[in-house]
Design a protein around this motif. Structure first.
Motif, PDB file in Angstrom:
ATOM      1  N   VAL A  71      -7.683 -13.145   5.513  1.00 43.64           N
ATOM      2  CA  VAL A  71      -6.314 -13.661   5.655  1.00 43.64           C
ATOM      3  C   VAL A  71      -5.476 -13.260   4.446  1.00 43.64           C
ATOM      4  CG1 VAL A  71      -4.921 -15.766   5.727  1.00 43.64           C
ATOM      5  CG2 VAL A  71      -6.958 -15.568   7.172  1.00 43.64           C
ATOM      6  N   LEU A  72      -6.034 -13.387   3.253  1.00 45.19           N
ATOM      7  CA  LEU A  72      -5.307 -12.988   2.044  1.00 45.19           C
ATOM      8  C   LEU A  72      -4.987 -11.494   2.062  1.00 45.19           C
ATOM      9  CD1 LEU A  72      -7.271 -15.035  -0.660  1.00 45.19           C
ATOM     10  CD2 LEU A  72      -5.012 -15.543   0.286  1.00 45.19           C
ATOM     11  N   ALA A  73      -5.908 -10.708   2.588  1.00 49.57           N
ATOM     12  CA  ALA A  73      -5.669  -9.257   2.659  1.00 49.57           C
ATOM     13  C   ALA A  73      -4.565  -8.935   3.662  1.00 49.57           C
ATOM     14  CB  ALA A  73      -6.965  -8.541   3.041  1.00 49.57           C
ATOM     15  N   VAL A  74      -4.539  -9.631   4.800  1.00 50.78           N
ATOM     16  CA  VAL A  74      -3.456  -9.416   5.764  1.00 50.78           C
ATOM     17  C   VAL A  74      -2.118  -9.806   5.147  1.00 50.78           C
ATOM     18  CG1 VAL A  74      -2.531 -10.077   8.021  1.00 50.78           C
ATOM     19  CG2 VAL A  74      -4.993  -9.755   7.738  1.00 50.78           C
ATOM     20  N   GLY A  75      -2.136 -10.822   4.303  1.00 52.46           N
ATOM     21  CA  GLY A  75      -0.918 -11.261   3.628  1.00 52.46           C
ATOM     22  C   GLY A  75      -0.283 -10.199   2.751  1.00 52.46           C
ATOM     23  N   GLN A  76      -1.050  -9.205   2.347  1.00 57.06           N
ATOM     24  CA  GLN A  76      -0.478  -8.108   1.557  1.00 57.06           C
ATOM     25  C   GLN A  76       0.401  -7.201   2.419  1.00 57.06           C
ATOM     26  OE1 GLN A  76      -0.967  -8.221  -1.869  1.00 57.06           O
ATOM     27  NE2 GLN A  76      -1.878 -10.136  -1.142  1.00 57.06           N
ATOM     28  N   HIS A  77       0.248  -7.280   3.735  1.00 54.16           N
ATOM     29  CA  HIS A  77       1.065  -6.493   4.657  1.00 54.16           C
ATOM     30  C   HIS A  77       2.194  -7.303   5.281  1.00 54.16           C
ATOM     31  CE1 HIS A  77      -1.716  -2.986   4.843  1.00 54.16           C
ATOM     32  NE2 HIS A  77      -2.649  -3.896   4.621  1.00 54.16           N
ATOM     33  N   ASP A  78       2.168  -8.629   5.107  1.00 56.41           N
ATOM     34  CA  ASP A  78       3.106  -9.523   5.785  1.00 56.41           C
ATOM     35  C   ASP A  78       3.400 -10.696   4.851  1.00 56.41           C
ATOM     36  OD1 ASP A  78       4.441 -11.315   7.408  1.00 56.41           O
ATOM     37  OD2 ASP A  78       2.972 -11.301   9.023  1.00 56.41           O
ATOM     38  N   ASP A  79       4.591 -10.675   4.252  1.00 55.32           N
ATOM     39  CA  ASP A  79       4.935 -11.674   3.238  1.00 55.32           C
ATOM     40  C   ASP A  79       4.917 -13.111   3.775  1.00 55.32           C
ATOM     41  OD1 ASP A  79       5.250  -9.699   1.355  1.00 55.32           O
ATOM     42  OD2 ASP A  79       7.428  -9.578   1.565  1.00 55.32           O
ATOM     43  N   ALA A  80       5.186 -13.284   5.065  1.00 53.81           N
ATOM     44  CA  ALA A  80       5.247 -14.637   5.632  1.00 53.81           C
ATOM     45  C   ALA A  80       3.894 -15.146   6.096  1.00 53.81           C
ATOM     46  CB  ALA A  80       6.230 -14.666   6.800  1.00 53.81           C
ATOM     47  N   TYR A  81       2.868 -14.304   6.062  1.00 55.46           N
ATOM     48  CA  TYR A  81       1.615 -14.644   6.734  1.00 55.46           C
ATOM     49  C   TYR A  81       0.854 -15.790   6.074  1.00 55.46           C
ATOM     50  CZ  TYR A  81      -2.677 -13.929   9.393  1.00 55.46           C
ATOM     51  OH  TYR A  81      -3.760 -14.104  10.212  1.00 55.46           O
ATOM     52  N   VAL A  82       0.707 -15.761   4.776  1.00 57.19           N
ATOM     53  CA  VAL A  82      -0.053 -16.813   4.081  1.00 57.19           C
ATOM     54  C   VAL A  82       0.914 -17.922   3.688  1.00 57.19           C
ATOM     55  CG1 VAL A  82      -1.547 -17.364   2.124  1.00 57.19           C
ATOM     56  CG2 VAL A  82      -1.732 -15.130   3.248  1.00 57.19           C
ATOM     57  N   ARG A  96      -2.582 -10.582  15.090  1.00 62.05           N
ATOM     58  CA  ARG A  96      -1.492 -10.345  14.143  1.00 62.05           C
ATOM     59  C   ARG A  96      -1.617  -8.960  13.500  1.00 62.05           C
ATOM     60  NH1 ARG A  96       3.726 -11.492  13.634  1.00 62.05           N
ATOM     61  NH2 ARG A  96       4.433 -11.263  11.481  1.00 62.05           N
ATOM     62  N   VAL A  97      -2.840  -8.564  13.175  1.00 61.47           N
ATOM     63  CA  VAL A  97      -3.044  -7.228  12.615  1.00 61.47           C
ATOM     64  C   VAL A  97      -2.629  -6.160  13.636  1.00 61.47           C
ATOM     65  CG1 VAL A  97      -4.778  -5.575  11.820  1.00 61.47           C
ATOM     66  CG2 VAL A  97      -4.836  -7.933  10.992  1.00 61.47           C
ATOM     67  N   ALA A  98      -2.975  -6.382  14.904  1.00 59.07           N
ATOM     68  CA  ALA A  98      -2.571  -5.430  15.942  1.00 59.07           C
ATOM     69  C   ALA A  98      -1.055  -5.335  16.033  1.00 59.07           C
ATOM     70  CB  ALA A  98      -3.159  -5.856  17.287  1.00 59.07           C
ATOM     71  N   MET A  99      -0.363  -6.467  15.908  1.00 57.05           N
ATOM     72  CA  MET A  99       1.099  -6.451  15.923  1.00 57.05           C
ATOM     73  C   MET A  99       1.645  -5.683  14.727  1.00 57.05           C
ATOM     74  SD  MET A  99       1.785 -10.404  17.115  1.00 57.05           S
ATOM     75  CE  MET A  99       3.583 -10.275  16.969  1.00 57.05           C
ATOM     76  N   LEU A 100       1.030  -5.870  13.566  1.00 53.89           N
ATOM     77  CA  LEU A 100       1.474  -5.146  12.376  1.00 53.89           C
ATOM     78  C   LEU A 100       1.222  -3.651  12.510  1.00 53.89           C
ATOM     79  CD1 LEU A 100       0.208  -7.605   9.606  1.00 53.89           C
ATOM     80  CD2 LEU A 100       2.583  -7.226  10.296  1.00 53.89           C
ATOM     81  N   GLN A 101       0.254  -3.287  13.350  1.00 51.20           N
ATOM     82  CA  GLN A 101      -0.028  -1.874  13.606  1.00 51.20           C
ATOM     83  C   GLN A 101       0.903  -1.283  14.668  1.00 51.20           C
ATOM     84  OE1 GLN A 101      -4.327  -2.559  14.356  1.00 51.20           O
ATOM     85  NE2 GLN A 101      -4.695  -0.920  12.898  1.00 51.20           N
ATOM     86  N   GLY A 102       1.761  -2.123  15.246  1.00 51.44           N
ATOM     87  CA  GLY A 102       2.726  -1.627  16.213  1.00 51.44           C
ATOM     88  C   GLY A 102       2.491  -2.038  17.645  1.00 51.44           C
ATOM     89  N   GLN A 103       1.422  -2.786  17.924  1.00 51.87           N
ATOM     90  CA  GLN A 103       1.169  -3.222  19.297  1.00 51.87           C
ATOM     91  C   GLN A 103       2.238  -4.220  19.730  1.00 51.87           C
ATOM     92  OE1 GLN A 103      -2.855  -4.471  20.234  1.00 51.87           O
ATOM     93  NE2 GLN A 103      -2.150  -5.862  21.835  1.00 51.87           N
ATOM     94  N   THR A 104       2.757  -4.046  20.932  1.00 51.34           N
ATOM     95  CA  THR A 104       3.772  -4.957  21.457  1.00 51.34           C
ATOM     96  C   THR A 104       3.142  -5.886  22.491  1.00 51.34           C
ATOM     97  OG1 THR A 104       4.428  -3.367  23.158  1.00 51.34           O
ATOM     98  CG2 THR A 104       5.642  -3.321  21.065  1.00 51.34           C
ATOM     99  N   MET A 105       3.645  -7.111  22.530  1.00 54.27           N
ATOM    100  CA  MET A 105       3.197  -8.108  23.491  1.00 54.27           C
ATOM    101  C   MET A 105       4.422  -8.804  24.057  1.00 54.27           C
ATOM    102  SD  MET A 105       0.109 -10.074  21.484  1.00 54.27           S
ATOM    103  CE  MET A 105      -1.043  -9.212  20.402  1.00 54.27           C
ATOM    104  N   THR A 106       4.277  -9.332  25.264  1.00 50.20           N
ATOM    105  CA  THR A 106       5.326 -10.201  25.780  1.00 50.20           C
ATOM    106  C   THR A 106       5.293 -11.519  25.008  1.00 50.20           C
ATOM    107  OG1 THR A 106       3.927 -11.273  27.436  1.00 50.20           O
ATOM    108  CG2 THR A 106       5.024  -9.206  28.077  1.00 50.20           C
ATOM    109  N   PHE A 107       6.333 -12.301  25.158  1.00 47.54           N
ATOM    110  CA  PHE A 107       6.399 -13.613  24.517  1.00 47.54           C
ATOM    111  C   PHE A 107       5.169 -14.445  24.873  1.00 47.54           C
ATOM    112  CE2 PHE A 107       7.621 -18.076  24.449  1.00 47.54           C
ATOM    113  CZ  PHE A 107       8.366 -18.197  23.278  1.00 47.54           C
TER     114      PHE A 107
END
Length: 435
Positions: A43-54, A117-128
């Motif tokens: 989780v901390l590592a994902v936070g380095q790619h997404d400021d709001a994550y942690v 969330r990692v998939a979304m950060l990689q560009g994967q799109t999802m419906t609401f």
């Protein structure tokens, strides 16, 4: 069979067995505790790619420093999430131990949300709706315009004056704004009352405390930043007018018995008492947020049942704000009807994120059906841009928590309501477990 042939066959059997072992996910030494540590670091590592994550972290400082020292590629984080889910799946939860089973389910579902969330950060799109299921472990309801039109008709009958309901509602609310120079006094009184009521029913860590700051230029109206050690920083956004009902709402939602109490109890009961390190980190885009936001919103009515809230606001907060106490009952009658329109915010977000509304149209939808003035509607679109399907956690989360508590005897018994609510806050429950 010759001895040589037997030796070859034996070697083949051993080799096949080794291959089979290699193909199975290996549970790391230490079982759940080892997986929990790797989960925190992930989780901390994902936070380095997404400021709001942690949203909060109060584990070992060295783990944060490790994450900050080297940003790991998203592909590596995706593989790590999958590996941990496989390893966790190889561990059978202890029979008869409810808390350990809940912990196992919690980690498995949280890890699924990390992977999404990692998939979304990689560009994967999802419906609401796909995003809500992947990140928050739930399927939020749908409502059409006809539903909101029916609710608006009821509000039309309750509001004074003529003309469109949104404009009349805005004029009505204008009489109930807290003057900026009285805001701190009103909010402080609301916090003290929320604290008093919560402490009468829930045991909290002795060292719990928080401070309040007033801020501007934020996409939200209030935020709790949990610091660990029973301490929170609560920020209140003063960009837009703050109405009298928001004092109790923010005091209870962000403070008592909401986010501040929730985080303090998780830290005390799960991190300190049990040593479950996974609760030392709070990834915002995860099932934990539905429990956090839903319990914070439901906690308002647990601490302030309708009649008691009206009396407190009329006798204490309205005078502190310089508002007419005689109008308190009328105000809350209108607000009760307006609150039923909250799901219009979810529909605006769904349509905006699914591409059937643009930003301006989403703001117009919020004004027409959620009764937000244009400036507040624009702020909400900014919130949707930043937090996406997170909006479901407030109203749908509240409804799920209410249903869970009331189904366990909390509907008509205030003491039982507090007891079930307190147990929920101190345990690793999931949204799907509330339904």
């Amino acid at each position: 069979m010759s001895l040589a042939e037997a030796a070859v066959l034996a070697a083949l059997v051993v080799g096949l067995a080794a291959c089979a072992r290699d193909s199975e996910p290996a549970a790391p030494a230490g079982g759940l505790d080892a997986i929990a540590e790797r989960y925190v670091k992930l989780v901390l590592a994902v936070g380095q790619h997404d400021d709001a994550y942690v949203d909060a972290y109060y584990g070992p400082g060295a783990w944060r420093e490790e994450a900050e020292a080297q940003t790991r590629p998203l592909a590596a984080l995706a593989a790590e999430a999958d590996s941990l889910r496989d390893a966790l799946g190889a561990l059978a939860p202890a029979e008869g131990d409810e808390m350990t089973r809940l912990r196992h389910q919690y980690l498995q579902t949280q890890l699924g949300a990390v992977a999404a969330r990692v998939a979304m950060l990689q560009g994967q799109t999802m419906t609401f709706d796909e995003e809500a299921r992947a990140l928050y472990d739930t399927d939020p309801p749908h409502y059409d315009e006809a539903h909101f039109q029916r609710l608006l008709g009821r509000l039309d009958d309750a509001l004074p004056g003529d003309g469109p309901v949104p404009a009349r509602y805005e004029r009505f609310k204008a009489d109930f704004v807290i003057p900026p120079d009285r805001l701190d006094a009103v909010f402080t009184a609301a916090i003290e009352e929320a604290r008093r009521r919560t402490r009468a029913h829930m045991t909290q860590p002795e060292d719990e405390r928080f401070t309040v700051e007033y801020v501007t230029d934020k996409p939200w109206s209030g935020y709790n930043w949990y610091q660990g050690g029973g301490e929170s920083l609560i920020q209140v956004n003063t960009d837009l007018p703050i109405y009298i009902d928001r004092a109790v709402d923010l005091a209870a939602h962000e403070g008592y018995p909401g986010h501040h109490v929730y985080n303090a109890l998780l830290e005390q009961h799960l991190v300190r008492d049990r040593g479950w390190v996974e609760f030392s980190v709070y990834p915002l885009f995860s099932p934990q947020s539905l429990i956090a936001e839903g319990s914070a919103n439901y906690g308002i009515e647990v601490a302030f049942p309708q009649a008691e809230r009206l009396a407190f606001e009329r006798d204490v907060l309205f005078p502190l704000a310089g508002l007419d106490p005689a109008r308190a009952e009328d105000y809350y009658a209108v607000e009760a009807l307006a609150s039923e329109l909250s799901y219009a915010g979810n529909e605006a977000a769904r349509r905006y994120l699914d591409g059937t509304l643009d930003a301006d149209s989403a703001a117009a939808f919020l004004t027409a059906y959620a009764l937000m003035p244009p400036a507040r509607a624009a702020q909400r679109v900014r919130f949707i841009d930043a937090y996406r399907s997170y909006v479901i956690n407030y109203n749908w989360g509240q409804d799920l928590v209410r249903g869970y508590v009331e189904a366990r005897g909390g509907a008509d018994d205030p003491a039982r309501r507090w007891a079930v609510f307190a147990d929920l806050l101190a345990s690793p429950r999931l949204p799907s477990g509330l339904e």
